[in-house]
Structures are given as structure tokens and as C-alpha cells.
Design a protein around this motif. Structure first.
Motif, PDB file in Angstrom:
ATOM      1  N   GLY A  97       2.795   4.674   6.516  1.00  0.00           N
ATOM      2  CA  GLY A  97       1.749   4.932   5.540  1.00  0.00           C
ATOM      3  C   GLY A  97       1.586   3.780   4.561  1.00  0.00           C
ATOM      4  N   ALA A  98       2.708   3.260   4.062  1.00  0.00           N
ATOM      5  CA  ALA A  98       2.650   2.128   3.134  1.00  0.00           C
ATOM      6  C   ALA A  98       2.078   0.885   3.819  1.00  0.00           C
ATOM      7  CB  ALA A  98       4.042   1.848   2.584  1.00  0.00           C
ATOM      8  N   PHE A  99       2.440   0.691   5.077  1.00  0.00           N
ATOM      9  CA  PHE A  99       1.950  -0.453   5.838  1.00  0.00           C
ATOM     10  C   PHE A  99       0.434  -0.379   6.025  1.00  0.00           C
ATOM     11  CE2 PHE A  99       0.999  -2.143  10.164  1.00  0.00           C
ATOM     12  CZ  PHE A  99       1.242  -3.487   9.921  1.00  0.00           C
ATOM     13  N   PHE A 100      -0.057   0.766   6.433  1.00  0.00           N
ATOM     14  CA  PHE A 100      -1.501   0.919   6.621  1.00  0.00           C
ATOM     15  C   PHE A 100      -2.254   0.791   5.281  1.00  0.00           C
ATOM     16  CE2 PHE A 100      -0.362   3.837  10.411  1.00  0.00           C
ATOM     17  CZ  PHE A 100      -0.272   2.746  11.251  1.00  0.00           C
ATOM     18  N   ASP A 101      -1.664   1.325   4.231  1.00  0.00           N
ATOM     19  CA  ASP A 101      -2.300   1.204   2.917  1.00  0.00           C
ATOM     20  C   ASP A 101      -2.449  -0.265   2.522  1.00  0.00           C
ATOM     21  OD1 ASP A 101      -2.497   3.941   2.661  1.00  0.00           O
ATOM     22  OD2 ASP A 101      -0.734   4.153   1.370  1.00  0.00           O
ATOM     23  N   LYS A 102      -1.445  -1.071   2.863  1.00  0.00           N
ATOM     24  CA  LYS A 102      -1.508  -2.506   2.547  1.00  0.00           C
ATOM     25  C   LYS A 102      -2.655  -3.175   3.314  1.00  0.00           C
ATOM     26  CE  LYS A 102       0.181  -6.553   1.085  1.00  0.00           C
ATOM     27  NZ  LYS A 102      -0.765  -7.485   1.708  1.00  0.00           N
ATOM     28  N   LEU A 103      -2.820  -2.840   4.585  1.00  0.00           N
ATOM     29  CA  LEU A 103      -3.911  -3.420   5.362  1.00  0.00           C
ATOM     30  C   LEU A 103      -5.264  -2.963   4.818  1.00  0.00           C
ATOM     31  CD1 LEU A 103      -2.649  -3.242   9.073  1.00  0.00           C
ATOM     32  CD2 LEU A 103      -2.192  -4.947   7.303  1.00  0.00           C
ATOM     33  N   ASP A 104      -5.350  -1.710   4.421  1.00  0.00           N
ATOM     34  CA  ASP A 104      -6.593  -1.200   3.832  1.00  0.00           C
ATOM     35  C   ASP A 104      -6.938  -1.981   2.554  1.00  0.00           C
ATOM     36  OD1 ASP A 104      -6.670   0.727   5.802  1.00  0.00           O
ATOM     37  OD2 ASP A 104      -5.898   2.321   4.531  1.00  0.00           O
ATOM     38  N   LYS A 105      -5.939  -2.187   1.719  1.00  0.00           N
ATOM     39  CA  LYS A 105      -6.149  -2.893   0.453  1.00  0.00           C
ATOM     40  C   LYS A 105      -6.643  -4.310   0.683  1.00  0.00           C
ATOM     41  CE  LYS A 105      -3.749  -4.127  -3.843  1.00  0.00           C
ATOM     42  NZ  LYS A 105      -2.440  -4.103  -4.567  1.00  0.00           N
ATOM     43  N   ASP A 106      -6.184  -4.914   1.773  1.00  0.00           N
ATOM     44  CA  ASP A 106      -6.593  -6.281   2.097  1.00  0.00           C
ATOM     45  C   ASP A 106      -7.967  -6.345   2.756  1.00  0.00           C
ATOM     46  OD1 ASP A 106      -4.228  -7.152   1.048  1.00  0.00           O
ATOM     47  OD2 ASP A 106      -3.238  -7.511   2.967  1.00  0.00           O
ATOM     48  N   GLY A 107      -8.575  -5.186   3.021  1.00  0.00           N
ATOM     49  CA  GLY A 107      -9.931  -5.150   3.540  1.00  0.00           C
ATOM     50  C   GLY A 107     -10.059  -5.581   4.989  1.00  0.00           C
TER      51      GLY A 107
END
Length: 559
Positions: free
Chosen positions: A325-335
Motif C-alpha cells: 500500500g505504501a509503495f503504490f501510494d508513492k507511485l501515485d504521488k509521483d503521478g
């Protein structure tokens, strides 16, 4: 950039993990769009080692992080198959991003025998180059040499050399088999020194920073993880030889690398590395589509060391969900516009001692008479060749090779006696000869309906496979009972506990659906290739494209 990445790594892996605040709830998904509307800019292929379909479904109702995202928003195939008989790490990883079964990849097992090899034990590792001077089965040089087919990343790079192909994992064979021969970067956890690559490949500045973060994390003790509510019922001791398992929390001392490796900490570090690689290399931020494969190995280490149904495995899956979840959130934040596929290289089976405590009294460990040394002695005696080396094998199941020093008459006697003895053994399901497997057509149709010899054919590569294939009965653990136990549980059988794995696809905004019928891991490559409009000749792979669009549209159109 690197300073920022290193700081993020330390934050992501800081302890105690249990004290970290839960990730914020994901924002509501936008209106559904077609997963195939435009090619994604980044493919994220994740293999969770030994993440069986049983383990996936057992805890599915408790997912709150990355696994919840994949299962509630993506395309879910809960009945995926590593369809071949040799359900081991290397063969399984060789199927995920090649579209090919082991019969085509050439990766028939983690290890096999080459009786012409210039080493005493004749054993070859799936991810080595045995021609390297001074190498041995104990001290090998890691290499993709044995993989006979290109990976998805290799095909992407051949079509567009600008494509970046990166592979990171806890195990070398996971990183190598998913990255392939032409990957730009391939890294795996090589020991207390951190992440390493092929001989002669120096750490990049990023990898140096990652390994510094790893060293700092390893130098801190881990007091253990809190027990999630869903794990409370698992919390009772189970005795296997000299080992007691079932109640662990992964507490370890500072500097305990083995404790780190066999714990959720390992996967957290690998995911932090992957996130840092994506950021520092700007993967998914250029005109072409890039690909990163991620091998998360801790679930397998936990399964072997503690079994699959204790607190240890339960905590591991819970932490995996959180870290994803944290990993995917990081990719989302990076657009980043990315597509995810998550699967496993094989399933797993819990230790017999716990199964017997939980309504399965028929569960047993394999007879020591079937272990390599004992089996060779028995067959040699029965063939009239007492004391002679007549067969080679590395376990009580799998490939068996006749010694090359046998005369034709001796070989015939050895085969006759081996078949007679093994087929009469109460723990042996069947034994196939090389000729029987070779004469079987390559399997097709639903993988859940294959016969054992069809599964065996999917693992068969004539130049590497043995003269016999020994398959144990279901509910026979291939680790014998011993006073001093190493691993307590394993996989490698042709049964569904080891063949069935989840296959999950996700892309932001796609329409969720679930397909309960059987599919194969070899279907992953053509399915992803269709999303990026990459032609793949059907006669070069074994898989088929899976339509990832819910409803009438078809993501496989034109493939």
C-alpha cells in the motif's frame, strides 16, 4: 535527488513498523476507464514468493493496503496456475514474464544434474554460468545463461532500445528470471553487505545509498511485530523435530541478518529500493514504456522456516499488504501512469505436524528411504550393483538421472528395479520415464484439468530433465522427519496447493472484475504486451492474452 531518496528509504524502513500510522485511505477512484485506452508508461510486475492461492484467499477479508487495492479495484484471477509439475522458485519465476512454461524456458528446477559437468557433484544452479573458472555449485557465478527465452522487458527493449528494464528482488533467481538477459539493472539481496548484481557490476550511487540504508536498518534490533487480530487464533506452538514454530513475532537482535531476511523487513527494504529506483531513474516519465520487476522473497523464507499457518505467516501477509500500500501510494504521488501485475512463483504447503493438529491426521513426512543417498543404495543393491553410484537426485521427489558409467545392461536393470521399487512405495503417486513424458503432447486447455503427465510435460526440457520423474502423493511433505530440522515445510509438488497462485492486474480507474476460472502465469506476458501494443508471435510463447476490460471491449484486440 539521491539524498532525498536515501531519506525516503530510511523513513520507509524505520522501526518499530508497528508504531507507524496507518496509511491514509485512498481517494475515491475516478470514473472507470478502459485499462487499454492508452499504453501505460510503467509496468510494475511483482512476484510474491510462495504466495499461494490458499494464503491469498485466507486473509483476503483482512486486506486494507495494497492487496485491497488490487483485489477491489483490479482484474482478479484467484485461480491462477503455475501449471507445471516442478513448482519451485526458479521455474515459476521463469514463466511470469516470458509467457513460456519451463518446457520452453529450459528452467526445469532450481537445480538439476549435468553428468558431463566438470564438477564433482554434477549439480547446476538455474541462475549460474558454470563455465566460469573456479565456480562450483556452492560458489557459483550468477547469470541468466540458462534462461532460453526473452522476457517481456527483453522484447520491449528489442522493439524500442530506449526502454529501461530494471529487476530487484530478495533472491538472485527471482531478479534474474524476471529481468532476463538484456535488463539494464538486476539487483538482489546478496547477504549482510546488501544488494548485489552480476560479477564485475559495481554498485550505482543509488545502490550504494540503498545499502547504507539497509546497513543502518540491520544495525537496529527489531522488538517484533504486534499480532494482528486475525492472527490470534494461529498463536499456538507446534513441534517439528527440534523446532518449535507457530508463535513467532520476528524479534531479532541488532545485526542479525538471518532474522532480517526471514521476516517482513526484507520485503519492506526491497520495495523501498524499487521505489527509489523508479524515482531516481525517472521510470515511467519518458515517452516509452518502462518495466520494473520486483521479487518479494520473504513469504517463501517464512513458509519454509515456520510453515504457512502460524502467526509468522499471518504477520508476514499483513505486513506485505501494508508495505505494498505504501509503495503504490508513492507511485501515485509521483503521478506515474502505471499498471501492476502481482502473482507468485508457486504455492506452498504447511507442515504436517500442524495439519495433524487441525483435522488432517493423514498428513505425513516423506520416508527417509526415498532420500537420495538411501534411494541410490537400495536401487544399487536390487540391481546387483551394491555400493555403486547408480542414480543422481537431489531430493525425495523430482528428476532422477542414471549414472553415465553404467553399461546398457546395467542401466536397464537399474531402471527396472527403480520403477518396481518406487511404484510400489506407499508414498509415491507415480513415476514417469523420460520417454513417456517426451511422447506426451504439450498440454492445452484449462490448467485445472490437466493430468499429472501433462503437468510433467510442461516442466520437461529434454537436454536437462532426468531419466525418471518421481512424484509423491498429496499430503506427503518432501522434507523427512529428523532430530534436527532445517526447513519445516516446502513446496515443489504437482498438487494444487503448490500450483495455484493469485494473478492480479491493476491500473488506475479500470473497471474491477473477478474471473474464478483457471488461467496460467504464462498468460501474463501476452496480456501486458497487448496493453502496450507490443506484437508477440503466438508460436514463441505458451500463454494467451487475458482480456482485462470488464464488459464488451477487449484489451486483447489486435493481438
Amino acid at each position: 535527488m539521491l539524498k532525498h531518496v536515501a531519506a525516503a528509504l530510511l523513513l520507509a524502513t524505520a522501526m518499530p513498523v508497528v508504531a507507524q500510522s496507518p496509511a491514509p485511505a485512498a481517494a475515491p477512484a475516478p470514473a472507470a476507464r478502459s485499462i487499454a485506452a492508452t499504453p501505460p508508461k510503467l509496468i510494475v510486475a511483482i512476484s510474491v514468493d510462495q504466495f499461494s492461492a490458499d494464503l491469498f484467499s485466507e486473509y483476503r477479508q483482512y486486506y486494507t493496503g495494497g492487496l485491497k487495492r488490487l483485489t477491489s479495484e483490479g482484474a482478479v484471477f484467484p485461480r491462477g496456475y503455475q501449471s507445471h509439475a516442478a513448482t519451485e522458485t526458479c521455474p515459476g519465476h521463469s514463466t511470469i514474464l516470458t509467457g513460456s512454461r519451463p518446457s520452453r524456458t529450459g528452467i526445469i528446477a532450481n537445480n538439476w544434474f549435468d553428468l558431463d559437468a566438470k564438477r564433482e557433484d554434477k549439480s547446476l544452479y538455474c541462475a549460474e554460468d558454470e563455465s566460469q573458472p573456479g565456480s562450483s555449485s556452492d560458489k557459483y557465478e550468477a547469470s541468466p545463461l540458462h534462461l532460453k527465452v526473452p522476457t517481456l522487458g527483453g522484447r520491449m527493449k528489442a522493439a524500442n532500445p530506449a526502454t529501461r528494464v530494471v529487476s530487484v528482488a530478495g533472491k538472485d533467481r527471482a531478479a534474474i528470471m524476471m529481468g532476463g538477459a538484456t535488463a539494464d539493472q538486476v539487483w538482489w539481496l546478496g547477504g549482510p553487505q546488501g544488494y548485489v548484481s552480476y560479477k564485475g557490476v559495481a554498485p550505482t550511487p543509488l545502490v550504494t545509498k540503498v545499502n547504507q540504508a539497509f546497513a543502518q536498518r540491520l544495525a537496529q534490533p527489531n522488538p517484533g511485530f504486534e499480532l494482528p487480530a486475525q492472527c490470534v487464533s494461529k498463536d499456538f506452538p507446534v513441534q517439528a523435530g527440534n523446532r518449535t514454530v507457530g508463535t513467532g513475532r520476528f524479534a531479532r537482535d541488532a545485526g542479525d541478518y538471518k532474522g532480517f531476511r526471514i521476516s517482513p523487513e526484507q520485503d519492506a527494504m526491497t520495495l523501498a529500493f524499487a521505489a527509489a529506483a523508479i524515482e531516481s531513474m525517472q521510470l515511467g516519465k519518458q515517452a516509452q514504456t518502462d518495466i520494473i520487476s520486483i521479487g518479494l522473497s520473504a513469504t517463501d523464507y517464512v513458509g519454509h522456516t515456520f510453515g504457512t499457518e502460524g502467526t509468522e505467516s499471518c504477520i508476514q501477509v499483513d505486513r506485505l499488504d501494508t508495505e505494498l500500500g505504501a509503495f503504490f501510494d508513492k507511485l501515485d504521488k509521483d503521478g506515474i501512469d502505471y499498471v501492476v501485475v502481482l502473482t507468485a512463483d508457486h504455492g506452498g504447503h504447511d507442515l504436517p505436524e500442524r495439519h495433524r493438529m487441525n483435522a488432517m491426521p493423514m498428513e505425513q513426512r516423506v520416508d527417509m528411504a526415498l532420500t537420495p543417498k538411501a534411494l541410490n543404495a537400495t536401487i544399487a543393491e536390487k540391481a546387483g550393483l551394491p555400493g555403486k553410484k547408480v542414480i543422481w537426485s537431489d531430493g525425495p521427489s523430482g528428476d532422477v538421472y542414471y549414472d553415465k558409467g553404467l553399461t546398457a545392461a546395467q542401466r536397464a536393470r537399474v531402471e527396472t528395479e527403480a520403477l518396481k521399487y518406487l511404484r510400489a512405495h506407499p508414498q509415491v503417486q507415480t513415476v514417469f520415464t523420460k520417454a513417456e513424458i517426451a511422447a506426451t503432447p504439450s498440454p492445452s486447455g484449462p490448467p485445472e484439468s490437466w493430468s499429472l503427465i501433462q503437468e510433467a510435460r510442461a516442466s520437461f526440457y529434454p537436454a536437462r530433465s532426468g531419466d525418471l520423474l518421481l512424484l509423491l502423493k498429496p499430503r506427503v511433505m518432501s522434507i523427512p522427519e529428523q532430530a534436527v530440522m532445517g526447513s519445516v515445510a516446502t513446496h515443489g509438488s504437482p498438487w494444487d496447493t503448490d500450483r495455484r497462485v493469485p494473478i492480479l492486474f491493476w491500473r488506475k480507474g479500470m473497471q474491477h472484475f473477478e474471473q474464478p476460472l483457471g488461467v496460467e502465469t504464462v498468460d501474463i506476458l501476452p496480456s501486458l504486451a497487448a496493453l502496450i501494443k507490443l506484437p508477440v508471435p503466438k508460436d514463441q510463447i505458451d500463454g494467451r492474452c487475458l482480456d482485462l476490460v470488464a464488459g464488451k471491449d477487449d484489451s486483447c484486440a489486435g493481438q
